[in-house]
Design a protein around this motif. Structure first.
Motif, PDB file in Angstrom:
ATOM      1  N   LEU A  70      64.673 -45.044  37.704  1.00 11.41           N
ATOM      2  CA  LEU A  70      64.267 -43.676  37.369  1.00 11.41           C
ATOM      3  C   LEU A  70      63.291 -43.641  36.197  1.00 11.41           C
ATOM      4  O   LEU A  70      62.328 -42.869  36.187  1.00 11.41           O
ATOM      5  CB  LEU A  70      65.508 -42.841  37.030  1.00 11.41           C
ATOM      6  CG  LEU A  70      65.264 -41.385  36.623  1.00 11.41           C
ATOM      7  CD1 LEU A  70      64.759 -40.575  37.811  1.00 11.41           C
ATOM      8  CD2 LEU A  70      66.537 -40.761  36.059  1.00 11.41           C
ATOM      9  N   THR A  71      63.545 -44.471  35.195  1.00 13.51           N
ATOM     10  CA  THR A  71      62.758 -44.430  33.954  1.00 13.51           C
ATOM     11  C   THR A  71      61.736 -45.548  33.837  1.00 13.51           C
ATOM     12  O   THR A  71      60.991 -45.597  32.854  1.00 13.51           O
ATOM     13  CB  THR A  71      63.688 -44.524  32.738  1.00 13.51           C
ATOM     14  OG1 THR A  71      64.347 -45.805  32.749  1.00 13.51           O
ATOM     15  CG2 THR A  71      64.720 -43.407  32.740  1.00 13.51           C
ATOM     16  N   ASN A  72      61.715 -46.438  34.818  1.00 14.13           N
ATOM     17  CA  ASN A  72      60.866 -47.621  34.727  1.00 14.13           C
ATOM     18  C   ASN A  72      61.144 -48.370  33.418  1.00 14.13           C
ATOM     19  O   ASN A  72      60.239 -48.861  32.749  1.00 14.13           O
ATOM     20  CB  ASN A  72      59.382 -47.245  34.823  1.00 14.13           C
ATOM     21  CG  ASN A  72      58.488 -48.440  35.082  1.00 14.13           C
ATOM     22  OD1 ASN A  72      58.915 -49.424  35.681  1.00 14.13           O
ATOM     23  ND2 ASN A  72      57.251 -48.385  34.615  1.00 14.13           N
ATOM     24  N   ASN A  73      62.439 -48.402  33.049  1.00 18.47           N
ATOM     25  CA  ASN A  73      62.916 -49.120  31.850  1.00 18.47           C
ATOM     26  C   ASN A  73      62.281 -48.599  30.557  1.00 18.47           C
ATOM     27  O   ASN A  73      62.123 -49.348  29.590  1.00 18.47           O
ATOM     28  CB  ASN A  73      62.648 -50.627  31.970  1.00 18.47           C
ATOM     29  CG  ASN A  73      63.427 -51.268  33.090  1.00 18.47           C
ATOM     30  OD1 ASN A  73      64.525 -50.829  33.437  1.00 18.47           O
ATOM     31  ND2 ASN A  73      62.864 -52.297  33.698  1.00 18.47           N
ATOM     32  N   THR A  74      61.934 -47.324  30.534  1.00 21.75           N
ATOM     33  CA  THR A  74      61.304 -46.741  29.342  1.00 21.75           C
ATOM     34  C   THR A  74      62.364 -46.033  28.511  1.00 21.75           C
ATOM     35  O   THR A  74      63.022 -45.108  28.990  1.00 21.75           O
ATOM     36  CB  THR A  74      60.190 -45.758  29.733  1.00 21.75           C
ATOM     37  OG1 THR A  74      59.279 -46.421  30.627  1.00 21.75           O
ATOM     38  CG2 THR A  74      59.433 -45.286  28.505  1.00 21.75           C
ATOM     39  N   GLU A  75      62.485 -46.456  27.269  1.00 18.35           N
ATOM     40  CA  GLU A  75      63.611 -46.063  26.418  1.00 18.35           C
ATOM     41  C   GLU A  75      63.118 -45.626  25.047  1.00 18.35           C
ATOM     42  O   GLU A  75      62.098 -46.103  24.554  1.00 18.35           O
ATOM     43  CB  GLU A  75      64.526 -47.283  26.269  1.00 18.35           C
ATOM     44  CG  GLU A  75      65.675 -47.139  25.287  1.00 18.35           C
ATOM     45  CD  GLU A  75      66.404 -48.461  25.083  1.00 18.35           C
ATOM     46  OE1 GLU A  75      67.597 -48.407  24.741  1.00 18.35           O
ATOM     47  OE2 GLU A  75      65.780 -49.537  25.260  1.00 18.35           O
ATOM     48  N   ILE A  76      63.880 -44.721  24.435  1.00 18.68           N
ATOM     49  CA  ILE A  76      63.640 -44.371  23.030  1.00 18.68           C
ATOM     50  C   ILE A  76      64.745 -45.000  22.196  1.00 18.68           C
ATOM     51  O   ILE A  76      65.933 -44.744  22.427  1.00 18.68           O
ATOM     52  CB  ILE A  76      63.621 -42.848  22.818  1.00 18.68           C
ATOM     53  CG1 ILE A  76      62.376 -42.249  23.479  1.00 18.68           C
ATOM     54  CG2 ILE A  76      63.618 -42.504  21.342  1.00 18.68           C
ATOM     55  CD1 ILE A  76      62.186 -40.789  23.232  1.00 18.68           C
ATOM     56  N   LEU A  77      64.355 -45.824  21.233  1.00 12.37           N
ATOM     57  CA  LEU A  77      65.298 -46.464  20.326  1.00 12.37           C
ATOM     58  C   LEU A  77      65.082 -45.942  18.912  1.00 12.37           C
ATOM     59  O   LEU A  77      63.950 -45.640  18.519  1.00 12.37           O
ATOM     60  CB  LEU A  77      65.098 -47.987  20.324  1.00 12.37           C
ATOM     61  CG  LEU A  77      65.626 -48.762  21.532  1.00 12.37           C
ATOM     62  CD1 LEU A  77      65.223 -50.231  21.429  1.00 12.37           C
ATOM     63  CD2 LEU A  77      67.143 -48.632  21.637  1.00 12.37           C
ATOM     64  N   VAL A  84      62.630 -56.345  22.222  1.00 17.84           N
ATOM     65  CA  VAL A  84      62.130 -55.417  23.237  1.00 17.84           C
ATOM     66  C   VAL A  84      60.644 -55.173  22.992  1.00 17.84           C
ATOM     67  O   VAL A  84      60.151 -55.321  21.868  1.00 17.84           O
ATOM     68  CB  VAL A  84      62.885 -54.062  23.222  1.00 17.84           C
ATOM     69  CG1 VAL A  84      64.364 -54.255  23.478  1.00 17.84           C
ATOM     70  CG2 VAL A  84      62.663 -53.326  21.904  1.00 17.84           C
ATOM     71  N   ARG A  85      59.951 -54.787  24.035  1.00 15.70           N
ATOM     72  CA  ARG A  85      58.516 -54.500  23.883  1.00 15.70           C
ATOM     73  C   ARG A  85      58.322 -53.070  23.404  1.00 15.70           C
ATOM     74  O   ARG A  85      58.816 -52.128  24.028  1.00 15.70           O
ATOM     75  CB  ARG A  85      57.782 -54.696  25.217  1.00 15.70           C
ATOM     76  CG  ARG A  85      56.261 -54.541  25.092  1.00 15.70           C
ATOM     77  CD  ARG A  85      55.562 -54.856  26.401  1.00 15.70           C
ATOM     78  NE  ARG A  85      55.649 -53.772  27.356  1.00 15.70           N
ATOM     79  CZ  ARG A  85      54.812 -52.719  27.386  1.00 15.70           C
ATOM     80  NH1 ARG A  85      53.846 -52.601  26.483  1.00 15.70           N
ATOM     81  NH2 ARG A  85      54.953 -51.782  28.307  1.00 15.70           N
ATOM     82  N   GLU A  96      60.160 -50.710  26.130  1.00 12.70           N
ATOM     83  CA  GLU A  96      60.471 -51.150  27.489  1.00 12.70           C
ATOM     84  C   GLU A  96      61.688 -52.069  27.418  1.00 12.70           C
ATOM     85  O   GLU A  96      61.639 -53.130  26.799  1.00 12.70           O
ATOM     86  CB  GLU A  96      59.295 -51.901  28.110  1.00 12.70           C
ATOM     87  CG  GLU A  96      59.560 -52.371  29.526  1.00 12.70           C
ATOM     88  CD  GLU A  96      58.409 -53.144  30.128  1.00 12.70           C
ATOM     89  OE1 GLU A  96      58.627 -53.768  31.189  1.00 12.70           O
ATOM     90  OE2 GLU A  96      57.299 -53.141  29.548  1.00 12.70           O
ATOM     91  N   GLU A  97      62.787 -51.627  28.016  1.00 14.53           N
ATOM     92  CA  GLU A  97      64.014 -52.420  28.019  1.00 14.53           C
ATOM     93  C   GLU A  97      64.875 -51.995  29.206  1.00 14.53           C
ATOM     94  O   GLU A  97      65.063 -50.802  29.446  1.00 14.53           O
ATOM     95  CB  GLU A  97      64.800 -52.228  26.725  1.00 14.53           C
ATOM     96  CG  GLU A  97      66.071 -53.054  26.679  1.00 14.53           C
ATOM     97  CD  GLU A  97      66.892 -52.861  25.403  1.00 14.53           C
ATOM     98  OE1 GLU A  97      67.452 -53.852  24.914  1.00 14.53           O
ATOM     99  OE2 GLU A  97      66.976 -51.713  24.919  1.00 14.53           O
ATOM    100  N   HIS A  98      65.432 -52.966  29.913  1.00 18.22           N
ATOM    101  CA  HIS A  98      66.335 -52.638  31.020  1.00 18.22           C
ATOM    102  C   HIS A  98      67.604 -52.003  30.445  1.00 18.22           C
ATOM    103  O   HIS A  98      68.150 -52.490  29.451  1.00 18.22           O
ATOM    104  CB  HIS A  98      66.696 -53.895  31.804  1.00 18.22           C
ATOM    105  CG  HIS A  98      67.312 -53.616  33.142  1.00 18.22           C
ATOM    106  ND1 HIS A  98      68.600 -53.123  33.275  1.00 18.22           N
ATOM    107  CD2 HIS A  98      66.816 -53.742  34.410  1.00 18.22           C
ATOM    108  CE1 HIS A  98      68.875 -52.955  34.557  1.00 18.22           C
ATOM    109  NE2 HIS A  98      67.820 -53.324  35.271  1.00 18.22           N
TER     110      HIS A  98
END
Length: 281
Positions: A70-77, A84-85, A96-98
């Motif tokens: 759904l998110t193409n592994n796009t995350e807010i940390l 992570v990239r 970018e993180e699974h």
């Protein structure tokens, strides 16, 4: 590219496989214009079922795989990580993180949630029992969310609590906090666009604003909902770094609008129908 943050209740509807209209909407989104993102708050909510309610880990992994696609592994940390990239520094970090990697960290440290949940439960209990402003929630709930904290006494108390909490971070001295917040009698300088580069400041301010909304009995939560409220506030904090926050939770909807208005954050808070309008234009 505009960032869309879905509340966990939207994800639950999607993952149920029973909401064809919602699925059609989400999968029709132009991914060259919009990016759906996830955060550790989503992973925490998944972990609750596994860690607290013996939900099968295999089923949780299916949810994580769904979230990955759904998110193409796009995350807010909240903080920079070397493993992570980093896509963009927003104050928080777009990465970018699974989701399964994030879940591993959450699971390994899940016992840390015990204290946070205990504090949250005690806070809700006290806010309900004391009702320090002697407000009637029925009356308070009719106030426009964007105006609910404009009452001078609420504004003053909120500023004072933010001031003391920022000092407790031990990152700023009194003069620096005063400069950060502004020397005037309002929060003209203490706005999200000016302080967003320091995630801890945003987290602190947002938590206090949400607590004040509970204390004045605006869209209040019951004590038994302490865990869901803990996650709700986390979602509102992460979503503030996005362009759109989508939720079908009416209480969270109103309280997030109130918090964003107070901190002058321009993230749009809307529901599924609002999202439909956004992505079709």
């Amino acid at each position: 590219m505009k960032k869309i943050y879905l509340d966990y209740n939207i994800l639950v509807l999607l993952m149920s496989g029973n909401e064809r209209c919602l699925e059609d909407l989400i999968y029709s989104i132009d991914r060259t214009k919009f990016q759906i993102v996830y955060s550790p708050a989503h992973i925490e909510e998944m972990a609750v079922s596994t860690e607290r309610n013996n939900y099968p880990i295999e089923k949780t992994k299916e949810k994580l795989a769904f979230l990955s696609v759904l998110t193409n592994n796009t995350e807010i940390l909240p903080f920079r990580r070397n493993d992570v990239r980093i896509i963009e520094d927003l104050g928080a970090y777009l990465c970018e993180e699974h989701p399964e990697s994030c879940y591993t960290r959450v699971s390994e440290n899940y016992n840390n949630n015990d204290l946070a949940e205990k504090i949250e439960e005690e806070f809700l209990d006290e806010a309900t029992e004391r009702n320090i402003h002697d407000n009637n929630p029925i009356v308070m709930n009719n106030i426009n969310p964007e105006a609910v904290l404009s009452e001078p006494i609420y504004d003053h108390q909120t500023k004072e609590e933010i001031f003391m909490s920022l000092l407790s971070l031990r990152k700023y001295n009194k003069d620096q906090v005063r400069e950060l917040m502004g020397v005037s009698s309002n929060l003209q300088k203490f706005t999200f666009p000016l302080i967003k580069k320091d995630y801890q400041v945003i987290e602190t301010a947002m938590q206090i604003v949400f607590n004040k909304l509970e204390e004045i009995r605006y869209r209040p939560e019951k004590k038994k909902n302490f865990r869901s409220r803990l996650h709700d506030v986390s979602h509102a904090i992460y979503a503030a770094y996005c362009d759109y926050f989508i939720t079908e939770d009416s209480k969270l909807f109103d309280k997030t609008k109130a918090a964003y208005a107070y901190l002058k954050q321009e993230t749009t808070v809307t529901n599924i129908e609002g999202l439909r309008s956004i992505v079709s234009n």
